[in-house]
Design a protein around this motif. Structure first.
Motif, mmCIF file in Angstrom:
data_model
loop_
_atom_site.group_PDB
_atom_site.id
_atom_site.type_symbol
_atom_site.label_atom_id
_atom_site.label_comp_id
_atom_site.label_asym_id
_atom_site.label_seq_id
_atom_site.Cartn_x
_atom_site.Cartn_y
_atom_site.Cartn_z
ATOM 1 N N ALA A 231 -7.403 -61.330 16.043
ATOM 2 C CA ALA A 231 -8.813 -61.534 15.693
ATOM 3 C C ALA A 231 -9.492 -60.210 15.366
ATOM 4 O O ALA A 231 -10.341 -60.128 14.451
ATOM 5 N N LYS A 232 -9.113 -59.148 16.104
ATOM 6 C CA LYS A 232 -9.698 -57.827 15.811
ATOM 7 C C LYS A 232 -9.270 -57.345 14.414
ATOM 8 O O LYS A 232 -10.081 -56.780 13.646
ATOM 9 N N ALA A 233 -8.009 -57.593 14.059
ATOM 10 C CA ALA A 233 -7.550 -57.207 12.717
ATOM 11 C C ALA A 233 -8.268 -58.006 11.642
ATOM 12 O O ALA A 233 -8.610 -57.473 10.562
ATOM 13 N N LYS A 234 -8.555 -59.267 11.912
ATOM 14 C CA LYS A 234 -9.298 -60.088 10.959
ATOM 15 C C LYS A 234 -10.716 -59.558 10.776
ATOM 16 O O LYS A 234 -11.247 -59.535 9.646
ATOM 17 N N ALA A 235 -11.329 -59.127 11.871
ATOM 18 C CA ALA A 235 -12.689 -58.586 11.788
ATOM 19 C C ALA A 235 -12.706 -57.302 10.977
ATOM 20 O O ALA A 235 -13.636 -57.061 10.175
ATOM 21 N N GLU A 236 -11.692 -56.437 11.139
ATOM 22 C CA GLU A 236 -11.663 -55.174 10.405
ATOM 23 C C GLU A 236 -11.425 -55.382 8.910
ATOM 24 O O GLU A 236 -11.730 -54.493 8.105
ATOM 25 N N SER A 237 -10.906 -56.564 8.545
ATOM 26 C CA SER A 237 -10.667 -56.815 7.119
ATOM 27 C C SER A 237 -11.955 -57.000 6.332
ATOM 28 O O SER A 237 -11.922 -56.956 5.087
ATOM 29 N N PHE A 238 -13.058 -57.200 7.018
ATOM 30 C CA PHE A 238 -14.331 -57.406 6.329
ATOM 31 C C PHE A 238 -15.090 -56.097 6.136
ATOM 32 O O PHE A 238 -16.178 -56.114 5.533
ATOM 33 N N PHE A 239 -14.574 -54.983 6.590
ATOM 34 C CA PHE A 239 -15.244 -53.713 6.368
ATOM 35 C C PHE A 239 -15.030 -53.276 4.907
ATOM 36 O O PHE A 239 -13.936 -53.446 4.342
ATOM 37 N N GLY A 240 -16.033 -52.750 4.270
ATOM 38 C CA GLY A 240 -15.939 -52.202 2.929
ATOM 39 C C GLY A 240 -16.071 -53.221 1.819
ATOM 40 O O GLY A 240 -15.896 -52.874 0.663
#
Length: 241
Positions: A231-240
């Motif tokens: 879930a943390k990796a999924k959240a970081e995919s929305f940066f940028g």
């Protein structure tokens, strides 16, 4: 002739009577015996009997005195009163330093054991209500935030659910309700609501990222570290974006 013989007997009778009346003289040195009057013998009481028979008692369980004999219990003198000594701190705990401030206690849900509440690992952020929200919903959100700040999470949940009944497809309201469920130590409900908020967010990438961070923390509380990392990796995919 008869008269003469009677007259001769009279002096003899008088002489005999006189001799019998003369008492013997007392012997020198002897004490004359005192005459004691004889008392009549006392009669034994009619109630006295040679041998008394035991009278049968009306109570068949009669008690008898028992000689306990010499007591073997030794009476001890009064013991001195014990004085309570102050408790000493453990040797491995250092004494508090002067001027040191104690760390505040972390509030924990009393219904949940301490061992089952993991330490927060992911920072869950708050979300602002977007513009164009109906005034009635804004008033309910304000009331829910006030209840949450005072520690009344149950009241905050009730008010937020009322707001969602007015605007059911509002992703921010769903996200804020997921935050309240997480604070209530109900991570499974919080994960479901946060997933719903991520779907309703559409193009709101910031809200999507926050929703997946909340999902990561909810999985962390459910002892699912692998799911939390995903879930943390999924959240970081929305940066940028």
């Amino acid at each position: 002739m008869k008269n003469k013989s009677l007259l001769a007997l009279v002096p003899l009778l008088i002489l005999g009577i006189g001799c019998s009346s003369v008492s013997e003289p007392p012997v020198a040195g002897s004490v004359p015996a005192k005459k004691t009057a004889k008392k009549p013998a006392a009669k034994a009481p009619a109630t006295a009997a040679a041998s008394k028979k035991p009278v049968a008692s009306a109570n068949p369980t009669a008690t008898y005195a028992i000689d306990s004999g010499p007591s073997s219990i030794k009476v001890e003198p009064n013991l001195p009163a014990f004085r309570a000594e102050p408790l000493m701190p453990p040797a491995d705990v250092p004494p508090p330093q002067p001027g040191a401030v104690a760390a505040p206690a972390v509030p924990v849900n009393p219904t949940t054991p301490l061992a089952s509440v993991p330490a927060p690992k992911y920072l869950v952020e708050d979300a602002a209500i977007p513009s164009g929200t109906p005034p009635a919903v804004l008033a309910l959100v304000t009331e829910a935030d006030r209840s949450r700040s005072s520690g009344d999470l149950d009241a905050a949940v009730v008010v937020m659910e009322r707001a969602l009944r007015i605007d059911a497809r509002n992703p921010t309201l769903t996200y804020k309700l997921a935050q309240l469920r997480l604070k209530q130590n109900k991570p499974q409900l919080a994960e479901e609501l946060a997933g719903k908020a991520a779907l309703l967010a559409g193009g709101n990438l910031d809200l999507k990222r926050k929703s997946w961070i909340l999902i990561a923390e909810a999985r962390n509380m459910q002892q699912n570290p692998q799911g939390a990392k995903e879930a943390k990796a999924k959240a970081e995919s929305f940066f940028g974006h």
